[in-house]
Design an enzyme around this catalytic site. Structure first.
Site, PDB file in Angstrom:
ATOM      1  CG  LEU A   1     -15.526 -19.274 -17.486  1.00 31.57           C
ATOM      2  CD1 LEU A   1     -15.397 -18.903 -19.075  1.00 31.57           C
ATOM      3  CD2 LEU A   1     -17.199 -18.041 -17.076  1.00 31.57           C
ATOM      4  CG  ASP A   2     -19.835 -25.217 -12.171  1.00 28.64           C
ATOM      5  OD1 ASP A   2     -19.265 -25.752 -11.589  1.00 28.64           O
ATOM      6  OD2 ASP A   2     -20.796 -25.477 -12.967  1.00 28.64           O
ATOM      7  CB  ALA A   3     -19.391 -27.444 -15.393  1.00 31.23           C
ATOM      8  CB  VAL A   4     -16.813 -23.445 -18.779  1.00 33.43           C
ATOM      9  CG1 VAL A   4     -14.984 -23.647 -19.111  1.00 33.43           C
ATOM     10  CG2 VAL A   4     -17.051 -22.989 -19.897  1.00 33.43           C
TER      11      VAL A   4
END
Length: 579
Positions: free
Chosen positions: A237-240
């Protein structure tokens, strides 16, 4: 005995709790049913026993789909050839960085989440990789490309997309918003409804999505379903941490952000047990740890503080900061673990070192990396100033010398860095350019004018094969020794990601820790000389049990006299084990 599978009514009930918190004005029952419809055809399954989630045999390779290229083959097929020919006995999982069509940031400005970039290949190649390796894929969840159909529809005022993006008023209190970039936060955008100011945490080509709209959440659940069908079993989960915005706050790690992760965890645990969630939150350590939740958010979190502290230790010969940090790290909760890495497609993040390294120590690190050809990226602070955000450098080139300058120990220092990482609690992750000892790509920076390109080299497949086949090549030397140590690690149960870890206190300049297998049958003392000098180690400092036979798993050296002193060569590592 494993617990029985939930039925759909139990999943529905859990979803209602998440939705009731996230969307208090929505009909929770109806929205939960809509979520279940997204996973129509998936039935709740028996949860995977926690001890089967990972083992000492797990090791992750991080790569772009086109890190290795061949003019005669699509890049994803070339990647498959590289994996099968060179690393199949060393890695169990592969993180293929964003493989969708994109407009900028080397894939992190996604145009269409449902397609594979045709320049890389197609879903067929993605699925083939997933059949042989545990496949990790990015869900770029905070933002998407300004060239996406969603954003084009936003500008036109039509669905889907008309209400998908975060807007702000010029007068909103945004003074506390945490940013990783120095560019303006708001992007003026002409739309069918007039001028609007859309939120852009990273760049004006990466427009932030508005998860206050449940339709945005539903779209991402559809993407997750698609990826599951294509064989993806690990979601990054990128840059969540930036996900949920509320003017007047820092807009980081808000409770709603954590609840979105919990909701995703609920559906993946129910419908695809064994699927892992990894949260990418490049922030100070105490903030990062919150993403384990109550064992109901991320299965795995990145150990972001490791890279800057380990590099600092190897460049200065000082171990106190690294020791202090590792002693403060709590064991991961049951069913959770850390992802240990020292390099990635991004730079070496310095925010996780805040509060751990002094400003003076950080400045020394910056100046040293610059001398070795590296670059520095900054971020905007709440008071309008700038701080170092990340160091942009090939990790292999960062090991050219120490704070005193260049020396002849680059290979040994680099191998030490990777051996420390391999021994620590958690799952080790190798960026492909670390595995291959790739140098700074200054030509790439000149071409793109982006600092991160320095560590995003694209290897020619024929050239790479030639280098790895040449025993005298530095690339071959590093690759062969790293993969040898990776395979040694995989045969030792004391390196299970959740095996006991205890920091040892030998005299400077050693960095040492003890690992013990979960059944307590095996101990490994991991000892590292963090300097360019020969150092004497007193084996008595390790308290080796006299009834056991001890040897170094890396070199094979036996230790019959447990009271003797032994010499460690510059940057030498020992894995002293009793079996």
């Amino acid at each position: 005995m494993a617990p029985p599978p939930q039925d759909r009514s139990q999943v529905h009930s859990q979803l209602c709790q998440h939705i009731g918190f996230l969307y208090p004005e929505a009909d929770a029952e109806e929205l939960a049913e809509t979520v279940l419809m997204v996973f129509d055809g998936f039935e709740p399954q028996v949860p995977l026993p926690l001890h089967e989630l990972w083992s000492e045999r797990d090791c992750l390779l991080i790569t772009y789909g086109d890190s290795v290229i061949d003019n005669d083959t699509v890049p994803l097929e070339t990647l498959q050839q590289f994996l099968d020919q060179y690393v199949k006995d060393s890695v169990s999982a592969v993180h293929v960085l964003p493989f969708c069509p994109y407009s900028s940031d080397d894939g992190f400005a996604v145009i269409d989440y449902t397609k594979v970039n045709p320049q890389l290949g197609g879903w067929t190649q993605i699925s083939q990789i997933s059949q042989r390796y545990r496949l990790m894929a990015d869900i770029v969840i905070n933002h998407c490309s300004s060239q996406s159909q969603w954003f084009q529809n936003f500008c036109k005022g039509v669905d889907p997309g008309a209400t998908f993006f975060m807007e702000a008023n010029v007068g909103d209190d945004l003074s506390e918003v945490v940013r990783p970039r120095a560019s303006p936060l708001l992007r003026p955008t002409e739309t069918a409804d007039g001028l609007k100011h859309v939120w852009c945490t990273f760049s004006h080509d990466q427009v932030d999505l508005d998860f206050r709209n449940p339709d945005v959440l539903l779209e991402f659940l559809k993407i997750i379903r698609l990826y599951l069908q294509q064989g993806v079993s690990v979601f990054r989960l990128d840059a969540v941490g930036f996900l949920w915005k509320q003017p007047g706050t820092s807009c980081m790690h808000l409770r709603q952000t954590h609840e979105v992760i919990k909701l995703i965890r609920t559906v993946t645990d129910a419908f695809a047990p064994g699927t892992l969630l990894i949260t990418e939150t490049n922030v100070p350590n105490h903030e990062n740890l919150t993403y384990f939740g109550n064992r109901n958010e991320a299965h795995v979190i990145y150990n972001f503080s490791l890279a800057p502290l380990l590099i600092h230790s190897l460049l200065t010969g000082k171990t106190e900061y690294l020791k202090r940090w590792i002693m403060s790290m709590p064991p991961a909760p049951v069913g959770c673990t850390y992802l240990n890495f020292t390099a990635s497609h991004d730079g070496i993040g310095m925010r996780p070192a805040e509060g751990l390294l002094s400003d003076e120590e950080q400045l020394q690190l910056v100046e040293t990396v610059r001398r070795f050809g590296g670059r520095v990226s900054t971020r905007r602070t709440a008071d309008g100033g700038e701080r170092v955000y990340e160091l942009n450098v090939s990790l292999f080139d960062a090991m050219q010398g120490t704070v005193e300058g260049n020396d002849q120990w680059q290979v040994e220092r680099f191998l030490c860095s990777q051996t420390v990482m391999m021994g620590l609690e958690g799952i080790p992750a190798f960026y492909i350019h670390s595995l291959l000892a790739t140098a700074n790509d200054q030509a790439g920076v000149a071409k793109t004018q982006h600092n991160r390109s320095i560590n995003r080299h694209k290897w020619s497949w024929s050239e790479l094969q030639e280098q790895l086949g040449d025993d005298a090549s530095v690339h071959s030397r590093v690759f062969r020794e790293l993969t040898r140590r990776m395979q040694i690690r995989s045969r030792n149960e004391a390196f299970h990601p959740n095996a006991t870890q205890f920091t040892l206190q030998p005299r400077e300049p050693f960095f040492a820790f003890w690992r013990q297998s979960t059944d307590r049958s095996q101990s490994i003392f991991c000892v590292h000389n963090m300097t360019a000098g020969v150092q004497e180690l007193r084996l008595s400092d390790l308290n080796l049990i006299s009834t056991d036979s001890w040897y170094d798993a890396i070199s094979g050296q036996q230790f019959d006299d447990r009271t003797s002193e032994i010499e460690l060569q510059p940057y030498q590592s020992l894995w002293i084990t009793n079996r």
